[in-house]
Design a protein around this motif. Structure first.
Motif, PDB file in Angstrom:
ATOM      1  N   ASP A 146       0.816  -1.207   0.000  1.00 32.80           N
ATOM      2  CA  ASP A 146       0.000   0.000   0.000  1.00 32.80           C
ATOM      3  C   ASP A 146       0.855   1.266   0.000  1.00 32.80           C
ATOM      4  O   ASP A 146       0.417   2.319  -0.461  1.00 32.80           O
ATOM      5  N   ASP A 147       2.057   1.154   0.536  1.00 30.87           N
ATOM      6  CA  ASP A 147       2.962   2.302   0.625  1.00 30.87           C
ATOM      7  C   ASP A 147       3.827   2.359  -0.629  1.00 30.87           C
ATOM      8  O   ASP A 147       4.475   1.374  -0.989  1.00 30.87           O
ATOM      9  N   ASP A 148       3.828   3.499  -1.299  1.00 31.69           N
ATOM     10  CA  ASP A 148       4.619   3.612  -2.519  1.00 31.69           C
ATOM     11  C   ASP A 148       6.115   3.538  -2.248  1.00 31.69           C
ATOM     12  O   ASP A 148       6.917   3.343  -3.174  1.00 31.69           O
ATOM     13  N   ARG A 149       6.539   3.662  -0.998  1.00 33.14           N
ATOM     14  CA  ARG A 149       7.953   3.511  -0.667  1.00 33.14           C
ATOM     15  C   ARG A 149       8.398   2.055  -0.733  1.00 33.14           C
ATOM     16  O   ARG A 149       9.598   1.775  -0.652  1.00 33.14           O
ATOM     17  N   LEU A 150       7.461   1.116  -0.891  1.00 31.29           N
ATOM     18  CA  LEU A 150       7.784  -0.302  -1.006  1.00 31.29           C
ATOM     19  C   LEU A 150       7.651  -0.802  -2.438  1.00 31.29           C
ATOM     20  O   LEU A 150       7.777  -2.007  -2.676  1.00 31.29           O
ATOM     21  N   TYR A 151       7.416   0.082  -3.376  1.00 25.60           N
ATOM     22  CA  TYR A 151       7.283  -0.334  -4.770  1.00 25.60           C
ATOM     23  C   TYR A 151       8.621  -0.817  -5.325  1.00 25.60           C
ATOM     24  O   TYR A 151       9.690  -0.380  -4.900  1.00 25.60           O
ATOM     25  N   THR A 152       8.533  -1.711  -6.306  1.00 24.91           N
ATOM     26  CA  THR A 152       9.727  -2.190  -7.003  1.00 24.91           C
ATOM     27  C   THR A 152       9.962  -1.361  -8.263  1.00 24.91           C
ATOM     28  O   THR A 152       9.159  -0.498  -8.618  1.00 24.91           O
ATOM     29  N   LEU A 153      11.054  -1.669  -8.958  1.00 28.90           N
ATOM     30  CA  LEU A 153      11.405  -0.895 -10.151  1.00 28.90           C
ATOM     31  C   LEU A 153      10.340  -0.996 -11.230  1.00 28.90           C
ATOM     32  O   LEU A 153      10.023  -0.003 -11.893  1.00 28.90           O
ATOM     33  N   SER A 154       9.796  -2.192 -11.428  1.00 29.51           N
ATOM     34  CA  SER A 154       8.803  -2.355 -12.487  1.00 29.51           C
ATOM     35  C   SER A 154       7.562  -1.515 -12.211  1.00 29.51           C
ATOM     36  O   SER A 154       6.970  -0.951 -13.142  1.00 29.51           O
ATOM     37  N   VAL A 155       7.170  -1.417 -10.953  1.00 30.06           N
ATOM     38  CA  VAL A 155       6.029  -0.557 -10.612  1.00 30.06           C
ATOM     39  C   VAL A 155       6.397   0.906 -10.827  1.00 30.06           C
ATOM     40  O   VAL A 155       5.587   1.689 -11.329  1.00 30.06           O
ATOM     41  N   GLY A 156       7.618   1.270 -10.465  1.00 26.58           N
ATOM     42  CA  GLY A 156       8.056   2.644 -10.685  1.00 26.58           C
ATOM     43  C   GLY A 156       8.077   3.021 -12.153  1.00 26.58           C
ATOM     44  O   GLY A 156       7.696   4.133 -12.525  1.00 26.58           O
ATOM     45  N   VAL A 157       8.506   2.090 -13.016  1.00 28.18           N
ATOM     46  CA  VAL A 157       8.514   2.366 -14.450  1.00 28.18           C
ATOM     47  C   VAL A 157       7.089   2.550 -14.969  1.00 28.18           C
ATOM     48  O   VAL A 157       6.827   3.404 -15.829  1.00 28.18           O
ATOM     49  N   SER A 158       6.155   1.749 -14.448  1.00 29.75           N
ATOM     50  CA  SER A 158       4.762   1.893 -14.892  1.00 29.75           C
ATOM     51  C   SER A 158       4.179   3.247 -14.498  1.00 29.75           C
ATOM     52  O   SER A 158       3.291   3.762 -15.186  1.00 29.75           O
ATOM     53  N   LEU A 159       4.687   3.836 -13.416  1.00 28.44           N
ATOM     54  CA  LEU A 159       4.196   5.148 -13.001  1.00 28.44           C
ATOM     55  C   LEU A 159       4.650   6.255 -13.947  1.00 28.44           C
ATOM     56  O   LEU A 159       4.107   7.359 -13.912  1.00 28.44           O
ATOM     57  N   LEU A 160       5.632   5.948 -14.797  1.00 37.80           N
ATOM     58  CA  LEU A 160       6.103   6.948 -15.753  1.00 37.80           C
ATOM     59  C   LEU A 160       5.161   7.118 -16.940  1.00 37.80           C
ATOM     60  O   LEU A 160       5.376   7.997 -17.775  1.00 37.80           O
ATOM     61  N   ASN A 161       4.129   6.277 -17.036  1.00 36.45           N
ATOM     62  CA  ASN A 161       3.202   6.365 -18.165  1.00 36.45           C
ATOM     63  C   ASN A 161       2.531   7.731 -18.239  1.00 36.45           C
ATOM     64  O   ASN A 161       2.204   8.211 -19.321  1.00 36.45           O
ATOM     65  N   ARG A 162       2.323   8.328 -17.096  1.00 40.96           N
ATOM     66  CA  ARG A 162       1.652   9.636 -17.116  1.00 40.96           C
ATOM     67  C   ARG A 162       2.560  10.734 -17.662  1.00 40.96           C
ATOM     68  O   ARG A 162       2.097  11.852 -17.935  1.00 40.96           O
ATOM     69  N   GLN A 163       3.864  10.419 -17.826  1.00 35.45           N
ATOM     70  CA  GLN A 163       4.797  11.417 -18.330  1.00 35.45           C
ATOM     71  C   GLN A 163       5.217  11.143 -19.767  1.00 35.45           C
ATOM     72  O   GLN A 163       6.106  11.798 -20.286  1.00 35.45           O
ATOM     73  N   ILE A 164       4.603  10.144 -20.419  1.00 37.41           N
ATOM     74  CA  ILE A 164       5.061   9.756 -21.751  1.00 37.41           C
ATOM     75  C   ILE A 164       4.843  10.850 -22.787  1.00 37.41           C
ATOM     76  O   ILE A 164       5.587  10.970 -23.750  1.00 37.41           O
TER      77      ILE A 164
END
Length: 274
Positions: free
Chosen positions: A217-235
């Motif tokens: 639930d905490d974004d501080r525990l996300y992995t790299l793949s989840v972090g990369v998916s969050l970049l979709n809003r910046q494409i």
């Protein structure tokens, strides 16, 4: 005449394979090239393969403003925890390969049956179990479901079945315990399949996406793949930033695969033949 035609055929096959390799590698080259392009070049038309003014600003943004350093540490922790499962799978494979006990056949069948169950089917029961153990929203909870796999146990069992039983019996007669036999004899002889499973475990843990997104639930525990998916809003504004994130995900896997490529081929070949 036959030698000339044979050389032409070899050259044609080599050229075809080289062309296929270039076509296959082109997306990776485009990704790496795009990761070091400034924003102005990433949106330029017509696009260029090589950047005119390469920069590492995109990587600096990932580790600075977007907190990818934390995601990288989380991913490495998950990978290290998952590596403990390699030893567990090796122990299970050794037990199925060299020990005779009641119910061995049905138990091994159940292990193989787990390979036919989709991961998505077990996500809800796994989440409820981890929630009852208060391991949700932890890196341990992210890593535990991928700790052991039926496929890994199968690979170790197939390979360790070929380890000479006479060698193990001789060690027992010399007074060696089962733990010493496993660590000093069986495991060193299983280096090819051990390397295969280490690579597979690394890839699975490094690419973990859906389960960390569910259990954390905490974004501080996300992995790299989840972090990369969050970049979709910046494409729309910075595609080069996405290329940098994708490069950060893919390049370590390519390096690990290249380093262990010989062991991977050898391990799969020997486990299949034996």
């Amino acid at each position: 005449m036959r030698i000339v035609s044979s050389r032409r055929l070899t050259a044609a096959i080599g050229a075809a394979l080289g062309a296929g390799a270039l076509v296959t590698a082109f997306p990776f080259l485009w990704m790496i090239s795009g990761s070091v392009k400034p924003r102005s070049e990433s949106a330029a038309y017509p696009p260029r393969l090589l950047p005119e003014a390469p920069t590492f600003e995109n990587f600096a943004q990932l580790f600075g403003r977007l907190d990818f350093g934390r995601y990288l540490v989380n991913t490495l922790v998950v990978v290290l925890i998952s590596m403990a499962g390699v030893v567990l799978m090796a122990m299970a494979g050794y037990g199925f390969a060299k020990f005779r006990f009641r119910g061995r056949g049905p138990m091994f069948f159940l292990v193989l049956a787990t390979m036919m169950v989709p991961v998505q089917v077990t996500m809800i029961p796994t989440y409820l179990l981890l929630n009852g153990m208060r391991l949700t929203n932890t890196l341990v909870g992210v890593a535990i479901p991928g700790l052991v796999s039926g496929f890994g146990v199968f690979l170790f069992r197939q390979f360790m079945s070929a380890v000479p039983t006479e060698m193990i019996e001789a060690a027992r007669l010399d007074g060696a315990g089962e733990a010493r036999i496993f660590w000093r004899i069986v495991l060193p002889l299983s280096r090819p399949i051990l390397a295969v499973q280490i690579v597979l475990t690394f890839i699975g843990a490094w690419n973990s996406f859906l389960w960390p997104l569910i259990v954390a639930d905490d974004d501080r525990l996300y992995t790299l793949s989840v972090g990369v998916s969050l970049l979709n809003r910046q494409i729309a504004t910075s595609p080069s930033l996405q290329m940098a994130g994708a490069t950060l995900m893919v390049v370590p896997i390519l390096i690990v695969f290249i380093v262990f490529q010989r062991h991977i081929v050898q391990g799969f070949t020997l486990s299949g033949l034996r």
